[in-house]
Write an enzyme that holds these catalytic residues in place. Structure first.
Site, PDB file in Angstrom:
ATOM      1  N   ARG A 289     -25.329  54.978  92.658  1.00 54.90           N
ATOM      2  CA  ARG A 289     -25.036  54.786  91.234  1.00 54.90           C
ATOM      3  C   ARG A 289     -25.785  53.578  90.679  1.00 54.90           C
ATOM      4  O   ARG A 289     -26.271  53.606  89.544  1.00 54.90           O
ATOM      5  CB  ARG A 289     -23.523  54.629  91.026  1.00 54.90           C
ATOM      6  CG  ARG A 289     -22.769  55.936  91.285  1.00 54.90           C
ATOM      7  CD  ARG A 289     -21.270  55.749  91.188  1.00 54.90           C
ATOM      8  NE  ARG A 289     -20.863  55.412  89.848  1.00 54.90           N
ATOM      9  CZ  ARG A 289     -19.820  54.636  89.557  1.00 54.90           C
ATOM     10  NH1 ARG A 289     -19.068  54.126  90.518  1.00 54.90           N
ATOM     11  NH2 ARG A 289     -19.512  54.383  88.306  1.00 54.90           N
TER      12      ARG A 289
ATOM     13  N   ARG B  30     -11.497  56.104  97.015  1.00 59.59           N
ATOM     14  CA  ARG B  30     -12.125  56.906  95.960  1.00 59.59           C
ATOM     15  C   ARG B  30     -13.578  57.165  96.329  1.00 59.59           C
ATOM     16  O   ARG B  30     -14.250  56.300  96.887  1.00 59.59           O
ATOM     17  CB  ARG B  30     -12.098  56.156  94.627  1.00 59.59           C
ATOM     18  CG  ARG B  30     -10.757  56.120  93.969  1.00 59.59           C
ATOM     19  CD  ARG B  30     -10.778  55.327  92.666  1.00 59.59           C
ATOM     20  NE  ARG B  30     -12.083  55.316  92.016  1.00 59.59           N
ATOM     21  CZ  ARG B  30     -12.479  54.389  91.165  1.00 59.59           C
ATOM     22  NH1 ARG B  30     -11.699  53.390  90.853  1.00 59.59           N
ATOM     23  NH2 ARG B  30     -13.667  54.449  90.612  1.00 59.59           N
TER      24      ARG B  30
ATOM     25  N   LYS C  43     -17.065  46.295  82.870  1.00 58.40           N
ATOM     26  CA  LYS C  43     -17.075  46.826  81.509  1.00 58.40           C
ATOM     27  C   LYS C  43     -15.720  47.419  81.125  1.00 58.40           C
ATOM     28  O   LYS C  43     -15.242  47.211  80.008  1.00 58.40           O
ATOM     29  CB  LYS C  43     -18.168  47.893  81.354  1.00 58.40           C
ATOM     30  CG  LYS C  43     -19.569  47.378  81.606  1.00 58.40           C
ATOM     31  CD  LYS C  43     -20.638  48.431  81.341  1.00 58.40           C
ATOM     32  CE  LYS C  43     -20.475  49.717  82.116  1.00 58.40           C
ATOM     33  NZ  LYS C  43     -20.630  49.580  83.580  1.00 58.40           N
TER      34      LYS C  43
ATOM     35  N   ARG D 205     -13.085  46.253  98.738  1.00 58.98           N
ATOM     36  CA  ARG D 205     -12.037  47.067  98.124  1.00 58.98           C
ATOM     37  C   ARG D 205     -11.781  48.332  98.955  1.00 58.98           C
ATOM     38  O   ARG D 205     -10.635  48.725  99.162  1.00 58.98           O
ATOM     39  CB  ARG D 205     -12.432  47.432  96.688  1.00 58.98           C
ATOM     40  CG  ARG D 205     -11.328  48.155  95.933  1.00 58.98           C
ATOM     41  CD  ARG D 205     -11.552  48.136  94.449  1.00 58.98           C
ATOM     42  NE  ARG D 205     -12.689  48.923  94.042  1.00 58.98           N
ATOM     43  CZ  ARG D 205     -13.221  48.898  92.822  1.00 58.98           C
ATOM     44  NH1 ARG D 205     -12.715  48.114  91.898  1.00 58.98           N
ATOM     45  NH2 ARG D 205     -14.249  49.651  92.516  1.00 58.98           N
TER      46      ARG D 205
ATOM     47  N   ARG E 290     -27.518  56.287  77.810  1.00 55.54           N
ATOM     48  CA  ARG E 290     -28.012  56.064  79.166  1.00 55.54           C
ATOM     49  C   ARG E 290     -29.533  55.992  79.225  1.00 55.54           C
ATOM     50  O   ARG E 290     -30.091  55.523  80.217  1.00 55.54           O
ATOM     51  CB  ARG E 290     -27.542  57.178  80.105  1.00 55.54           C
ATOM     52  CG  ARG E 290     -26.070  57.146  80.405  1.00 55.54           C
ATOM     53  CD  ARG E 290     -25.724  58.179  81.451  1.00 55.54           C
ATOM     54  NE  ARG E 290     -24.307  58.249  81.701  1.00 55.54           N
ATOM     55  CZ  ARG E 290     -23.656  57.500  82.566  1.00 55.54           C
ATOM     56  NH1 ARG E 290     -24.299  56.598  83.267  1.00 55.54           N
ATOM     57  NH2 ARG E 290     -22.364  57.638  82.730  1.00 55.54           N
TER      58      ARG E 290
END
Length: 197
Positions: free
Chosen positions: A150, A139, A13, A127, A88
């Site tokens: 998530r 991260r 996105k 990643r 959301r």
């Protein structure tokens, strides 16, 4: 043009929002960014949000809607905007419709990024491994466990927003697993805009 981008984390996105910004000159409105800005500027709603967050509570819908209302009233959003991370939940979607309706506005399209969640998890794992191999810190959001959480949160809350917009004929399915330029072409086709990538 007023757009909503829906899809799980890692669906692309952000990449596509940047292309829409570049092409159409409309701002991307992230609820997290808007919340931080309202707090930093110490607006009335920002001070209210800060007090709620300081108490360790989630910012309620009416505060989030207030922040969105303030932001879309700014000059750069008058010609349109891209909402990312909002709404959301269905109550947020209903509140957004009500807010826009009072201003004589409406959402023009909802872009629903459809992805293979297992492939997304693999992508995040790769990643993270590449980041570690390069000697850099990973991260927090790029750890597989956090990413899976998530995804689960997205399924539990935001996934219910998709049928809400489908029933209104606003939702356009986008294959988020396609190459980036192909995704851009799908979006422009869904928006019925003749554009060359």
């Amino acid at each position: 043009m007023r757009l909503i981008l829906l899809g799980p984390p890692g669906a692309g996105k952000g990449t596509q929002a940047q292309r829409l910004i570049d092409r159409h000159g409309i701002p991307q409105l992230s609820t997290g960014d808007m919340l931080r800005e309202a707090v930093a500027r110490q607006t009335d709603i920002g001070r209210r949000a800060q007090a709620i967050m300081d108490a360790g509570q989630l910012v309620p819908d009416e505060v989030v809607i207030g922040i969105v209302a303030d932001r879309i009233a700014e000059n750069d959003a008058k010609g349109g905007f891209i909402l990312d991370g909002f709404p959301r939940t269905v109550p947020q979607a209903e509140a957004l419709d009500d807010l826009l309706s009072r201003k004589g506005l409406k959402i023009d399209a909802v872009l629903e990024f459809q992805v293979d969640e297992d492939a997304l998890v693999s992508r995040i794992e790769k990643r993270a491994a590449e980041t570690l191999a390069a000697g850099k810190p990973v991260r927090k959001d790029d750890t597989p466990d956090v990413f899976r959480r998530r995804l689960q949160e997205f399924r539990q809350l935001t996934a219910a927003v998709v049928p809400y917009y489908r029933q209104r004929g606003l939702s356009h399915a986008i294959d988020g697993m396609a190459p980036i330029d192909d995704v851009t072409r799908q979006i422009e086709s869904a928006l019925a805009i003749d554009v060359r990538v």
